[in-house]
Design a protein around this motif. Structure first.
Motif, PDB file in Angstrom:
ATOM      1  N   ILE A 371       1.238  -1.121   0.024  1.00  0.00           N
ATOM      2  CA  ILE A 371       0.239  -0.166  -0.004  1.00  0.00           C
ATOM      3  C   ILE A 371       0.760   1.393   0.062  1.00  0.00           C
ATOM      4  N   ILE A 372       2.056   1.470   0.771  1.00  0.00           N
ATOM      5  CA  ILE A 372       2.991   2.365   0.594  1.00  0.00           C
ATOM      6  C   ILE A 372       3.589   2.474  -0.687  1.00  0.00           C
ATOM      7  N   GLU A 373       3.686   1.533  -1.318  1.00  0.00           N
ATOM      8  CA  GLU A 373       4.255   1.673  -2.701  1.00  0.00           C
ATOM      9  C   GLU A 373       3.783   1.815  -3.164  1.00  0.00           C
ATOM     10  N   ASN A 374       2.451   1.755  -3.610  1.00  0.00           N
ATOM     11  CA  ASN A 374       1.645   2.658  -4.167  1.00  0.00           C
ATOM     12  C   ASN A 374       1.435   3.435  -4.302  1.00  0.00           C
ATOM     13  N   ALA A 375       1.089   3.792  -2.856  1.00  0.00           N
ATOM     14  CA  ALA A 375       0.840   5.414  -2.520  1.00  0.00           C
ATOM     15  C   ALA A 375       2.323   6.405  -2.832  1.00  0.00           C
ATOM     16  N   ILE A 376       3.289   6.203  -3.008  1.00  0.00           N
ATOM     17  CA  ILE A 376       4.596   6.595  -3.725  1.00  0.00           C
ATOM     18  C   ILE A 376       4.724   6.426  -5.474  1.00  0.00           C
ATOM     19  N   LYS A 377       4.045   5.217  -5.383  1.00  0.00           N
ATOM     20  CA  LYS A 377       4.200   4.883  -7.435  1.00  0.00           C
ATOM     21  C   LYS A 377       3.068   5.838  -8.740  1.00  0.00           C
ATOM     22  N   TYR A 378       2.176   6.148  -7.009  1.00  0.00           N
ATOM     23  CA  TYR A 378       0.968   6.207  -8.045  1.00  0.00           C
ATOM     24  C   TYR A 378       0.688   7.644  -7.523  1.00  0.00           C
ATOM     25  N   GLY A 404      -1.396  12.059  -4.656  1.00  0.00           N
ATOM     26  CA  GLY A 404      -1.293  11.324  -6.019  1.00  0.00           C
ATOM     27  C   GLY A 404      -2.113  12.062  -6.884  1.00  0.00           C
ATOM     28  N   ILE A 405      -2.523  10.959  -7.817  1.00  0.00           N
ATOM     29  CA  ILE A 405      -3.313  10.841  -8.971  1.00  0.00           C
ATOM     30  C   ILE A 405      -4.538  10.593  -8.376  1.00  0.00           C
ATOM     31  N   GLY A 406      -4.987   9.370  -7.467  1.00  0.00           N
ATOM     32  CA  GLY A 406      -6.528   9.723  -7.075  1.00  0.00           C
ATOM     33  C   GLY A 406      -6.931   8.020  -7.861  1.00  0.00           C
ATOM     34  N   ILE A 407      -8.510   7.864  -6.986  1.00  0.00           N
ATOM     35  CA  ILE A 407      -8.661   6.412  -8.160  1.00  0.00           C
ATOM     36  C   ILE A 407     -10.295   6.936  -9.109  1.00  0.00           C
ATOM     37  N   LYS A 408     -10.357   7.198  -9.525  1.00  0.00           N
ATOM     38  CA  LYS A 408     -11.485   7.524 -10.428  1.00  0.00           C
ATOM     39  C   LYS A 408     -12.664   6.376  -8.937  1.00  0.00           C
ATOM     40  N   LYS A 409     -14.270   7.418  -8.965  1.00  0.00           N
ATOM     41  CA  LYS A 409     -15.208   7.188  -8.493  1.00  0.00           C
ATOM     42  C   LYS A 409     -15.649   5.441  -9.150  1.00  0.00           C
ATOM     43  N   TYR A 450     -10.495  -5.208   7.904  1.00  0.00           N
ATOM     44  CA  TYR A 450     -11.497  -4.575   6.344  1.00  0.00           C
ATOM     45  C   TYR A 450     -10.287  -3.624   6.496  1.00  0.00           C
ATOM     46  N   ILE A 451     -10.540  -3.420   4.835  1.00  0.00           N
ATOM     47  CA  ILE A 451      -9.580  -2.004   4.727  1.00  0.00           C
ATOM     48  C   ILE A 451     -10.901  -1.284   3.575  1.00  0.00           C
ATOM     49  N   LYS A 452     -10.414   0.196   3.915  1.00  0.00           N
ATOM     50  CA  LYS A 452     -11.176   1.043   3.461  1.00  0.00           C
ATOM     51  C   LYS A 452     -10.288   2.071   2.920  1.00  0.00           C
ATOM     52  N   VAL A 453     -11.540   2.504   1.401  1.00  0.00           N
ATOM     53  CA  VAL A 453     -10.827   3.592   0.651  1.00  0.00           C
ATOM     54  C   VAL A 453     -11.583   4.319   0.258  1.00  0.00           C
ATOM     55  N   GLU A 454     -10.321   5.247  -0.044  1.00  0.00           N
ATOM     56  CA  GLU A 454     -11.589   7.046   0.350  1.00  0.00           C
ATOM     57  C   GLU A 454     -10.503   7.185  -0.981  1.00  0.00           C
ATOM     58  N   SER A 455     -10.987   8.533  -1.608  1.00  0.00           N
ATOM     59  CA  SER A 455     -10.330   8.612  -2.776  1.00  0.00           C
ATOM     60  C   SER A 455     -10.954   9.865  -3.990  1.00  0.00           C
ATOM     61  N   GLU A 456     -10.379  10.844  -4.120  1.00  0.00           N
ATOM     62  CA  GLU A 456     -10.968  11.585  -4.901  1.00  0.00           C
ATOM     63  C   GLU A 456      -9.830  12.130  -5.819  1.00  0.00           C
ATOM     64  N   PHE A 463      -5.586   5.117   2.271  1.00  0.00           N
ATOM     65  CA  PHE A 463      -6.018   3.434   2.613  1.00  0.00           C
ATOM     66  C   PHE A 463      -5.709   3.300   4.019  1.00  0.00           C
ATOM     67  N   SER A 464      -7.047   3.403   4.704  1.00  0.00           N
ATOM     68  CA  SER A 464      -7.196   2.958   6.245  1.00  0.00           C
ATOM     69  C   SER A 464      -7.352   1.147   6.505  1.00  0.00           C
ATOM     70  N   ILE A 465      -5.753   0.844   7.156  1.00  0.00           N
ATOM     71  CA  ILE A 465      -6.430  -0.812   7.507  1.00  0.00           C
ATOM     72  C   ILE A 465      -6.670  -0.811   8.979  1.00  0.00           C
ATOM     73  N   PHE A 466      -8.113  -1.650   9.038  1.00  0.00           N
ATOM     74  CA  PHE A 466      -8.318  -1.562  10.315  1.00  0.00           C
ATOM     75  C   PHE A 466      -8.146  -3.135  11.357  1.00  0.00           C
ATOM     76  N   LEU A 467      -7.574  -2.886  12.387  1.00  0.00           N
ATOM     77  CA  LEU A 467      -6.754  -4.340  12.612  1.00  0.00           C
ATOM     78  C   LEU A 467      -7.585  -4.558  13.851  1.00  0.00           C
ATOM     79  N   PRO A 468      -8.062  -5.369  14.500  1.00  0.00           N
ATOM     80  CA  PRO A 468      -8.156  -5.664  15.595  1.00  0.00           C
ATOM     81  C   PRO A 468      -8.044  -5.569  17.122  1.00  0.00           C
TER      82      PRO A 468
END
Length: 472
Positions: A371-378, A404-409, A450-456, A463-468
């Motif tokens: 996830i961090i690599e993707n944040a750097i790549k994109y 970065g460039i974000g993700i389309k809805k 679980y993983i939650k994604v918010e993007s514009e 990217f929010s990674i939820f761990l119990p």
């Protein structure tokens, strides 16, 4: 043996059991009620007669065949004597008086029977008396006491003719009713079962005609609002799931073939070019480096595919232990800082709180690295990536936010699908086969999170990674 035959056998056995149970219940209930009625009538006549004898009217004489005795019983008790008799017997066994329809001597009693009567107890006995009827008589032997002196006893008998008639009537009734009831029940059961089985046979026929290429078909749902309709609807839901699964498998196979064919094509091209003419050592080295890069890319794809296959087969064991989440992130971000600098991206991960989770450290490193690599790549030139740890009531939350460039809805719900890339035009430039986020999702869900994604689009993603949290 067919299901229909088994059903009819069990249905018949059940109907026979129910009919037999209620028939026997009705029979014994009716007979018990009749017998209780006779016993109560005999006892009430005995008690009333005893009272007449111990406190007789004036000028009343007790003698065998005395008409006054018969008239007195009829006047006081309504006892006509047509269905039974009353006899007064002395303690030495002599008949003192009786109703006019009985001329036979008293029923002989044993010493044991007399001892029972002398204790002011009564008893019943069934015998045959031809003078009364040929169906038997039930007699109540009732003691007569006067001022606590045992004077004798009463024989109060009643015909069992009504009981016999009732018994025969019930038997005749059962002989007629049971076969008719059994026949009607079978007819109704057969009709209901055949109607339900018709839909099942139709469903079986339809399903036999389905093939792997016809999973788009659906079975017609009956209009009835019952369990059969629910079954047909469930089959259609299952067919829709199978259709989707087969489509995913076909797409997965096509994507995997494409991803593996691309580097092989490049390797083949590089080798063919190198063999066409003499080249310098440096050129050969460049060709070998390019081939090695494509081989490494193929190896990563194969490893990811193997991991996904084992995950689907549940063959991978998640080795959880208590670990410090901040230590893993600090170490990992320090290593990825070099990669970020090469991309001209700032990586911020300062002041991560000291928290512990129960997890597999190797698998978590794989998730955070991806996830961090993707944040750097994109990201954009001069962009930023922020790594933070937050918490809610039940979870620790690792947030990776980029500029970065974000993700389309329309792509957000698909980024965790296998081989899916939001920006397909840049796949060769950035690398990757589109399996990373799918693996990340599986790893986090295996930890109960679980993983939650918010993007514009155009502004960045989070990217929010939820761990119990560890239970207290």
């Amino acid at each position: 043996m067919s299901f229909k035959t088994k059903f009819l056998i069990w249905f018949n056995l059940t109907i026979l059991f129910i009919i037999g149970f209620f028939s026997f219940g009705m029979y014994f209930g009716a007979m018990h009620s009749m017998e209780e009625g006779i016993n109560n009538r005999l006892l009430s006549v005995s008690v009333a007669t005893s009272h007449i004898i111990t406190k007789p009217p004036d000028n009343f004489i007790i003698s065998c065949g005395n008409k006054e005795f018969q008239d007195l019983l009829e006047a006081f008790l309504g006892f006509t004597g047509h269905e039974g008799y009353v006899r007064v017997v002395s303690k030495d066994g002599k008949s003192l008086s009786c109703t006019k329809n009985l001329l036979t001597p008293p029923i002989p009693l044993t010493k044991k029977d007399l001892d029972v009567l002398k204790t002011k107890n009564y008893f019943f006995r069934d015998i045959k008396l031809e003078d009364v009827n040929n169906n038997g008589v039930r007699i109540c032997f009732y003691p007569i006491f006067y001022e606590n002196n045992f004077l004798g006893y009463l024989e109060v008998g009643a015909s069992l003719e009504k009981i016999e008639k009732m018994r025969k009537s019930l038997m005749y009734l059962f002989v007629i009713i049971i076969p008719i009831t059994f026949f009607i029940s079978n007819l109704g059961g057969f009709f209901i079962f055949s109607r339900g089985l018709r839909n099942i046979l139709f469903l079986s026929k339809e399903l036999k005609n389905f093939t792997a290429n016809e999973l788009y078909k659906r079975v017609p749902v009956p209009k009835s609002n019952d369990e059969i309709r629910e079954l047909f609807e469930s089959i259609n839901i299952m067919m829709a799931s199978l259709e989707k699964s087969f489509a995913q498998i076909r797409q997965f196979s096509a994507d995997a073939s494409h991803e593996l064919r691309t580097p092989l094509t490049i390797i083949k091209g590089e080798i063919e070019v190198a063999l066409r003419s003499e080249r310098t050592i440096e050129e050969y080295q460049d060709t070998l480096v390019s081939i090695l890069e494509e081989i490494d890319r193929m190896s990563r794809i194969v490893e990811d595919l193997l991991l996904i296959a084992k995950a689907d087969a549940k063959e991978i064991i998640i080795e959880k232990k208590k670990i410090k989440l901040n230590d893993i992130l600090n170490e990992l971000c320090e290593q990825l800082s070099i990669f970020a600098e090469a991309k001209n991206v700032e990586l911020h991960y300062e002041n991560l709180p000291d928290v512990e989770v129960f997890a597999d450290p190797l698998r978590l490193r794989q998730v955070f690295t991806n996830i961090i690599e993707n944040a750097i790549k994109y990201n954009v030139n001069g962009g930023k990536v922020y790594v933070a740890i937050e918490e809610d009531e039940h979870n620790f939350i690792v947030k990776v936010r980029d500029t970065g460039i974000g993700i389309k809805k329309e792509d957000i719900d698909k980024i965790f699908d296998r081989f899916y890339r939001a920006d397909k035009s840049r796949k060769r430039e950035i690398g990757g086969a589109g399996l990373g986020l799918s693996i990340c999702k599986w790893i986090i869900e295996s930890h109960g999170g679980y993983i939650k994604v918010e993007s514009e689009y155009g502004s960045g993603s989070t990217f929010s990674i939820f761990l119990p949290k560890i239970a207290d």
